[in-house]
Design an enzyme around this catalytic site. Structure first.
Site, PDB file in Angstrom:
ATOM      1  N   GLN A  53      59.736 -31.112  30.662  1.00  0.00           N
ATOM      2  CA  GLN A  53      60.959 -30.591  29.875  1.00  0.00           C
ATOM      3  C   GLN A  53      61.840 -31.616  29.664  1.00  0.00           C
ATOM      4  OE1 GLN A  53      60.674 -27.434  28.987  1.00  0.00           O
ATOM      5  NE2 GLN A  53      58.831 -27.029  30.237  1.00  0.00           N
TER       6      GLN A  53
ATOM      7  N   LYS B 187      54.627 -30.099  24.046  1.00  0.00           N
ATOM      8  CA  LYS B 187      56.178 -29.780  24.161  1.00  0.00           C
ATOM      9  C   LYS B 187      57.263 -30.798  23.365  1.00  0.00           C
ATOM     10  CE  LYS B 187      55.539 -27.863  29.011  1.00  0.00           C
ATOM     11  NZ  LYS B 187      55.694 -26.324  28.418  1.00  0.00           N
TER      12      LYS B 187
ATOM     13  N   ASP C 227      58.165 -35.076  36.916  1.00  0.00           N
ATOM     14  CA  ASP C 227      57.684 -34.366  35.777  1.00  0.00           C
ATOM     15  C   ASP C 227      58.681 -34.429  34.630  1.00  0.00           C
ATOM     16  OD1 ASP C 227      57.095 -32.315  34.404  1.00  0.00           O
ATOM     17  OD2 ASP C 227      56.839 -30.788  35.774  1.00  0.00           O
TER      18      ASP C 227
ATOM     19  N   HIS D 115      57.804 -26.470  38.632  1.00  0.00           N
ATOM     20  CA  HIS D 115      56.628 -25.588  38.231  1.00  0.00           C
ATOM     21  C   HIS D 115      55.342 -25.640  39.085  1.00  0.00           C
ATOM     22  CE1 HIS D 115      53.405 -24.877  35.000  1.00  0.00           C
ATOM     23  NE2 HIS D 115      54.322 -24.559  34.339  1.00  0.00           N
TER      24      HIS D 115
ATOM     25  N   CYS E 241      55.648 -19.774  35.744  1.00  0.00           N
ATOM     26  CA  CYS E 241      54.977 -20.745  36.784  1.00  0.00           C
ATOM     27  C   CYS E 241      56.161 -21.268  37.711  1.00  0.00           C
ATOM     28  CB  CYS E 241      54.215 -21.759  35.868  1.00  0.00           C
ATOM     29  SG  CYS E 241      52.753 -21.006  35.132  1.00  0.00           S
TER      30      CYS E 241
END
Length: 412
Positions: free
Chosen positions: A207, A230, A204, A126, A369
């Site tokens: 997700q 999220k 990261d 991203h 993104c």
């Protein structure tokens, strides 16, 4: 005996799902969960309670409301610590989201590096895990490298990754799950490879955190970032986990109230962790409500949610692959419940997304993104549908039926 997964009971906790949208006032089918998940009633009530019962600035008052707000925020810090398996609550830093968490590490940790040192990222990142490292590289004379995909695959080329690691590699940053392809990366293997090269690793997990158990110690990651919105929680709240010995070495990211120990006109000293990295008034109401979101996820069952989502993914992909001209991007084994796709050559991602919305179906369109990944895929953008705890087989069928209508519109 295992209790059946009750989507009706789950959906009843999300009033927004009763909305109608589009020209035909169709029932809302919300498939934009990778961007932002919806929020259950219990979390909304926690937010309302914060504003109506305990709204007072944290760590700054001896009065009852301030003490209650402080206790609620710090209880959430310990809740997050347990949720991700951190060794200490002092390793949990509250930010405004994954983006700020990554920017914090890029700005602070990279200030300790030397010109010519190297940062390794991947092509599936991203922008939030690309641009901060670019800025740090420009500021400190660092070199930025990117791991490619394996030829003809939706997975990273780990042989290329091994070749990119060198004696000058100082930071490796990569996503646990691709927000476009759904690819679940081998986090522990990649962390071990980076550590063997002497680098620190930022993962990261934006997700991943709503779809799998995240254990920062099992990953052996040095930094892990994720966002509340999220994972069924409030917006504007993020978490940075950082290994204590690294956080102690790093200079503050921002200056102001809360992050200081003592201030004189000519110099200041810093507060202990975690407050050294939490300048200013935080969203203490949202932070307190994040604890409720974590409770909700664990009560529902993260593994059960993931199994439900994966069942919906298989149902949707099977039907979509039977449609001529439909291209699905992302086929890695064990992928997350994300479908990125295009239809034919005439229908743009925007056209498909607009028509789906008119039929009540909310999806995401564009480059997500992730423009470097779009360049690798040879497209300017895709349509993305993604599933969450409250989605149903009937919604998948409605989505597929809508795609068939669009298929006819464009004579595919």
């Amino acid at each position: 005996m295992t209790t059946p997964y009750d989507t009706d009971a789950i959906r009843a906790q999300f009033p927004i799902l009763q909305r109608t949208v589009g020209e035909a006032s169709a029932p809302l089918v919300y498939l934009d969960n990778t961007a932002t998940s919806q929020t259950p009633d219990c979390v909304v009530r926690a937010i309302v309670d914060g504003y109506t019962r305990t709204k007072a600035n944290v760590h700054r008052g001896v009065h009852t409301l301030s003490q209650e707000a402080t206790d609620a925020q710090e209880a959430t810090r310990r809740r997050v610590q347990r949720f991700i398996g951190a060794g200490s609550h002092e390793e949990i830093i509250f930010t405004r989201g994954t983006t700020e968490a990554i920017n914090l590490v890029a700005a602070s940790y990279c200030s300790l590096l030397q010109p010519g040192d190297e940062i390794v990222i991947t092509v599936m990142e991203h922008h939030s895990d690309i641009v901060p490292w670019q800025l740090a590289a420009e500021r400190h004379g660092l070199r930025l490298k990117a791991v490619p995909l394996r030829e003809g695959s939706s997975e990273l080329d780990l042989d290329a990754y091994a070749r990119l690691l060198s004696e000058r590699t100082r930071v490796v940053a990569f996503t646990a799950v691709s927000n476009v392809l759904g690819t679940v990366n081998p986090v522990r293997r990649m962390v071990d490879m980076a550590h063997a090269a002497g680098a620190v690793v930022l993962v990261d997990a934006a997700q991943a955190v709503a779809h799998e158990r995240v254990d920062v110690q099992a990953w052996d990651a040095d930094f892990v970032a994720f966002s509340s919105h999220k994972m069924y929680g409030p917006t504007g709240i993020g978490v940075l986990y950082g290994r204590r010995q690294l956080l102690e070495r790093m200079p503050p990211y921002q200056g102001g109230g809360e992050m200081i120990a003592h201030v004189d006109i000519d110099r200041s000293t810093w507060a202990d962790l975690p407050f050294k990295f939490e300048a200013g008034t935080p969203d203490f109401v949202g932070i307190a409500a994040l604890s409720t979101a974590i409770d909700w996820m664990e009560a529902t069952g993260i593994e059960r949610i993931a199994a439900h989502e994966n069942s919906l993914l298989r149902r949707a992909e099977e039907a979509m692959r039977a449609m001529p001209g439909v291209r699905i991007f992302g086929d890695a084994p064990g992928k997350c419940a994300i479908i990125s796709f295009l239809m034919g050559t005439e229908a743009s991602a925007y056209d498909i997304g607009f028509l789906l919305d008119q039929m009540g179906i909310a999806v995401r369109t564009g480059h997500h993104c992730a423009q470097p990944l779009m360049h690798v895929l040879g497209v300017s953008g895709v349509v993305r549908a993604s599933f969450a705890a409250y989605n149903t087989e009937a919604e998948v069928d409605a989505f597929v039926a809508a795609l068939r209508r669009i298929h006819k519109i464009f004579h595919l």
